[in-house]
Design a protein around this motif. Sequence first.
Motif, PDB file in Angstrom:
ATOM      1  N   MET A   1     -40.426  19.038   0.192  1.00  0.00           N
ATOM      2  CA  MET A   1     -39.415  18.635  -1.137  1.00  0.00           C
ATOM      3  C   MET A   1     -39.944  19.945  -1.947  1.00  0.00           C
ATOM      4  O   MET A   1     -40.507  20.488  -2.264  1.00  0.00           O
ATOM      5  CB  MET A   1     -40.220  17.879  -1.857  1.00  0.00           C
ATOM      6  N   ASP A   2     -38.367  19.778  -2.595  1.00  0.00           N
ATOM      7  CA  ASP A   2     -38.170  21.280  -3.372  1.00  0.00           C
ATOM      8  C   ASP A   2     -39.251  21.004  -5.305  1.00  0.00           C
ATOM      9  O   ASP A   2     -39.679  20.119  -5.132  1.00  0.00           O
ATOM     10  CB  ASP A   2     -37.111  21.109  -3.408  1.00  0.00           C
ATOM     11  N   THR A   3     -39.553  21.871  -5.607  1.00  0.00           N
ATOM     12  CA  THR A   3     -40.516  22.105  -6.968  1.00  0.00           C
ATOM     13  C   THR A   3     -39.892  21.163  -7.969  1.00  0.00           C
ATOM     14  O   THR A   3     -40.031  20.379  -8.400  1.00  0.00           O
ATOM     15  CB  THR A   3     -40.962  22.955  -7.317  1.00  0.00           C
ATOM     16  N   LEU A   4     -38.489  21.758  -7.815  1.00  0.00           N
ATOM     17  CA  LEU A   4     -37.471  19.982  -9.097  1.00  0.00           C
ATOM     18  C   LEU A   4     -37.367  18.726  -8.935  1.00  0.00           C
ATOM     19  O   LEU A   4     -37.996  18.243  -9.409  1.00  0.00           O
ATOM     20  CB  LEU A   4     -36.480  21.175  -9.563  1.00  0.00           C
ATOM     21  N   GLY A   5     -37.366  18.718  -7.496  1.00  0.00           N
ATOM     22  CA  GLY A   5     -37.586  17.228  -6.894  1.00  0.00           C
ATOM     23  C   GLY A   5     -38.258  16.729  -7.106  1.00  0.00           C
ATOM     24  O   GLY A   5     -38.682  15.600  -7.809  1.00  0.00           O
ATOM     25  N   THR A   6     -39.514  17.515  -7.034  1.00  0.00           N
ATOM     26  CA  THR A   6     -41.021  16.664  -7.179  1.00  0.00           C
ATOM     27  C   THR A   6     -41.203  17.046  -8.552  1.00  0.00           C
ATOM     28  O   THR A   6     -42.039  15.884  -8.937  1.00  0.00           O
ATOM     29  CB  THR A   6     -42.039  18.078  -6.480  1.00  0.00           C
ATOM     30  N   LEU A   7     -41.003  17.162  -9.343  1.00  0.00           N
ATOM     31  CA  LEU A   7     -41.407  17.584 -10.587  1.00  0.00           C
ATOM     32  C   LEU A   7     -40.056  16.184 -12.050  1.00  0.00           C
ATOM     33  O   LEU A   7     -40.983  15.402 -12.229  1.00  0.00           O
ATOM     34  CB  LEU A   7     -41.112  18.638 -11.775  1.00  0.00           C
ATOM     35  N   SER A   8     -39.111  15.932 -10.688  1.00  0.00           N
ATOM     36  CA  SER A   8     -37.955  14.722 -10.849  1.00  0.00           C
ATOM     37  C   SER A   8     -39.519  13.542 -10.921  1.00  0.00           C
ATOM     38  O   SER A   8     -38.689  12.381 -11.255  1.00  0.00           O
ATOM     39  CB  SER A   8     -37.255  14.889 -10.426  1.00  0.00           C
ATOM     40  N   ILE A   9     -39.398  13.314  -9.369  1.00  0.00           N
ATOM     41  CA  ILE A   9     -40.085  11.994  -9.374  1.00  0.00           C
ATOM     42  C   ILE A   9     -41.450  11.777  -9.715  1.00  0.00           C
ATOM     43  O   ILE A   9     -41.887  11.082 -10.373  1.00  0.00           O
ATOM     44  CB  ILE A   9     -41.169  12.667  -7.412  1.00  0.00           C
ATOM     45  N   PHE A  10     -42.063  13.486 -10.475  1.00  0.00           N
ATOM     46  CA  PHE A  10     -43.509  13.391 -11.572  1.00  0.00           C
ATOM     47  C   PHE A  10     -43.127  12.891 -12.766  1.00  0.00           C
ATOM     48  O   PHE A  10     -43.374  11.374 -13.025  1.00  0.00           O
ATOM     49  CB  PHE A  10     -44.319  14.423 -11.183  1.00  0.00           C
ATOM     50  N   VAL A  11     -41.453  13.246 -13.320  1.00  0.00           N
ATOM     51  CA  VAL A  11     -41.426  12.808 -14.059  1.00  0.00           C
ATOM     52  C   VAL A  11     -40.518  10.753 -14.288  1.00  0.00           C
ATOM     53  O   VAL A  11     -41.349  10.034 -14.873  1.00  0.00           O
ATOM     54  CB  VAL A  11     -40.290  13.107 -14.951  1.00  0.00           C
ATOM     55  N   HIS A  12     -40.172  10.384 -13.366  1.00  0.00           N
ATOM     56  CA  HIS A  12     -39.544   9.086 -13.417  1.00  0.00           C
ATOM     57  C   HIS A  12     -40.971   8.546 -13.465  1.00  0.00           C
ATOM     58  O   HIS A  12     -41.331   7.566 -13.672  1.00  0.00           O
ATOM     59  CB  HIS A  12     -38.922   9.382 -11.869  1.00  0.00           C
ATOM     60  N   ALA A  13     -41.865   8.823 -12.308  1.00  0.00           N
ATOM     61  CA  ALA A  13     -43.255   7.818 -12.175  1.00  0.00           C
ATOM     62  C   ALA A  13     -43.927   8.042 -13.475  1.00  0.00           C
ATOM     63  O   ALA A  13     -44.781   6.593 -13.986  1.00  0.00           O
ATOM     64  CB  ALA A  13     -44.651   8.720 -10.996  1.00  0.00           C
ATOM     65  N   ALA A  14     -43.426   9.215 -14.250  1.00  0.00           N
ATOM     66  CA  ALA A  14     -44.783   8.743 -15.573  1.00  0.00           C
ATOM     67  C   ALA A  14     -44.434   8.022 -16.420  1.00  0.00           C
ATOM     68  O   ALA A  14     -44.890   7.240 -17.119  1.00  0.00           O
ATOM     69  CB  ALA A  14     -44.551   9.855 -16.043  1.00  0.00           C
ATOM     70  N   GLU A  15     -42.659   7.905 -16.320  1.00  0.00           N
ATOM     71  CA  GLU A  15     -42.003   7.228 -17.251  1.00  0.00           C
ATOM     72  C   GLU A  15     -41.826   5.297 -16.827  1.00  0.00           C
ATOM     73  O   GLU A  15     -42.240   4.352 -17.651  1.00  0.00           O
ATOM     74  CB  GLU A  15     -40.139   7.355 -17.612  1.00  0.00           C
ATOM     75  N   THR A  16     -42.312   5.167 -15.554  1.00  0.00           N
ATOM     76  CA  THR A  16     -42.732   4.255 -15.233  1.00  0.00           C
ATOM     77  C   THR A  16     -44.046   3.909 -15.402  1.00  0.00           C
ATOM     78  O   THR A  16     -44.311   2.416 -14.826  1.00  0.00           O
ATOM     79  CB  THR A  16     -41.406   3.641 -13.877  1.00  0.00           C
ATOM     80  N   ARG A  17     -44.851   4.169 -14.651  1.00  0.00           N
ATOM     81  CA  ARG A  17     -46.149   4.007 -14.335  1.00  0.00           C
ATOM     82  C   ARG A  17     -46.742   2.978 -13.372  1.00  0.00           C
ATOM     83  O   ARG A  17     -47.340   1.847 -13.916  1.00  0.00           O
ATOM     84  CB  ARG A  17     -46.986   3.352 -15.777  1.00  0.00           C
ATOM     85  N   ASN A  18     -45.583   3.633 -12.753  1.00  0.00           N
ATOM     86  CA  ASN A  18     -45.562   2.807 -11.193  1.00  0.00           C
ATOM     87  C   ASN A  18     -44.835   3.248 -10.279  1.00  0.00           C
ATOM     88  O   ASN A  18     -43.625   3.362 -10.097  1.00  0.00           O
ATOM     89  CB  ASN A  18     -44.790   1.457 -11.677  1.00  0.00           C
ATOM     90  N   PHE A  19     -45.363   3.232  -8.578  1.00  0.00           N
ATOM     91  CA  PHE A  19     -44.726   4.100  -7.634  1.00  0.00           C
ATOM     92  C   PHE A  19     -43.632   3.595  -7.229  1.00  0.00           C
ATOM     93  O   PHE A  19     -42.732   4.008  -6.541  1.00  0.00           O
ATOM     94  CB  PHE A  19     -45.827   4.585  -6.793  1.00  0.00           C
ATOM     95  N   THR A  20     -43.744   2.260  -7.600  1.00  0.00           N
ATOM     96  CA  THR A  20     -43.047   1.513  -6.569  1.00  0.00           C
ATOM     97  C   THR A  20     -41.512   0.949  -7.035  1.00  0.00           C
ATOM     98  O   THR A  20     -40.697   1.295  -7.179  1.00  0.00           O
ATOM     99  CB  THR A  20     -43.673  -0.145  -6.633  1.00  0.00           C
ATOM    100  N   ARG A  21     -42.248   1.294  -8.589  1.00  0.00           N
ATOM    101  CA  ARG A  21     -40.691   1.169  -9.165  1.00  0.00           C
ATOM    102  C   ARG A  21     -39.314   2.382  -9.054  1.00  0.00           C
ATOM    103  O   ARG A  21     -38.631   2.278  -9.298  1.00  0.00           O
ATOM    104  CB  ARG A  21     -40.774   0.811 -10.785  1.00  0.00           C
ATOM    105  N   THR A  22     -40.792   3.470  -9.121  1.00  0.00           N
ATOM    106  CA  THR A  22     -40.454   4.029  -9.245  1.00  0.00           C
ATOM    107  C   THR A  22     -39.360   4.776  -8.014  1.00  0.00           C
ATOM    108  O   THR A  22     -38.189   5.855  -7.492  1.00  0.00           O
ATOM    109  CB  THR A  22     -41.551   5.911  -9.288  1.00  0.00           C
ATOM    110  N   ALA A  23     -40.212   4.208  -6.669  1.00  0.00           N
ATOM    111  CA  ALA A  23     -39.293   4.428  -5.671  1.00  0.00           C
ATOM    112  C   ALA A  23     -38.274   4.228  -5.318  1.00  0.00           C
ATOM    113  O   ALA A  23     -36.818   4.224  -5.192  1.00  0.00           O
ATOM    114  CB  ALA A  23     -40.872   3.810  -4.772  1.00  0.00           C
ATOM    115  N   GLN A  24     -38.242   2.190  -5.893  1.00  0.00           N
ATOM    116  CA  GLN A  24     -36.581   1.585  -6.297  1.00  0.00           C
ATOM    117  C   GLN A  24     -35.992   2.352  -6.838  1.00  0.00           C
ATOM    118  O   GLN A  24     -34.224   2.294  -6.220  1.00  0.00           O
ATOM    119  CB  GLN A  24     -36.725   0.084  -6.792  1.00  0.00           C
ATOM    120  N   ARG A  25     -36.007   2.802  -7.667  1.00  0.00           N
ATOM    121  CA  ARG A  25     -35.034   3.842  -9.119  1.00  0.00           C
ATOM    122  C   ARG A  25     -34.594   4.909  -7.869  1.00  0.00           C
ATOM    123  O   ARG A  25     -33.153   5.787  -7.921  1.00  0.00           O
ATOM    124  CB  ARG A  25     -35.678   4.284 -10.862  1.00  0.00           C
TER     125      ARG A  25
END
Length: 170
Positions: A1-25
Motif C-alpha cells: 500500500m502507498d505511504t499516504l494510504g498507510t498514514l490514512s489507515i494509521f489516523v483512522h486507527a488512532a481515532e477509533t482506537r480499534n482495528f476492527t472499527r477502523t476496518a469497518q469504516r
Amino acid sequence: MDTLGTLSIFVHAAETRNFTRTAQRLGLSASAIAKSIARLEDRMGIRLFHRSTRNVMLTHEGEMLLESCRRIIEEVEMIEERFTRRGKAPSGRLRVIAQIPSAYIAPLLRKFIVAFPEIELDMEWGTGAAGLIEKRIRCCNLSRPRHRLSTNVEAPWVLQDLHCGCGILF
C-alpha cells in the motif's frame, strides 16, 4: 500500500482506537489494518500503539506521528480540492478592452463575474483596435465591425450588440 494510504489507515486507527472499527469504516479486514500498522511500525522503527485484546492506545511516538499525519492529510485534501476545482471552473486573468459606454457593458460584466468568480477581469476602456495584440488582450469590443486585426484572429462573433474576436496571439 502507498505511504499516504498507510498514514490514512494509521489516523483512522488512532481515532477509533480499534482495528476492527477502523476496518469497518474503511471497508477492509481487521487483519489488513493490523498488518498495515505493523509494516508502518517496522518501516519507522518505532512502536505506534500499545495493543490489548479490546482496544489500542497510542504511544508517545504515535501521538507525535498522529499530529503530523493530520497536517499532511489536510494539506493533500486542500491540494486535491484546489486542482479538482480548477479543472471544473475557468480561472485566471482575462484582459478585456471595450469601446462602448460602461453603462451598457456593466450588466454583462456583472453576469460574467457571477458566472465565473474565479476569473479576474482586467478591463481597459479604449477607442479602437490599435495595440490589442501587443497588450495581450483576449477579447475586444468594437461598436462597429472593423477590419481584421490579423490572420490569426478567428471570425468575429456577435453577443447582443457586441462584436468580439478572440485569437491565437491574444
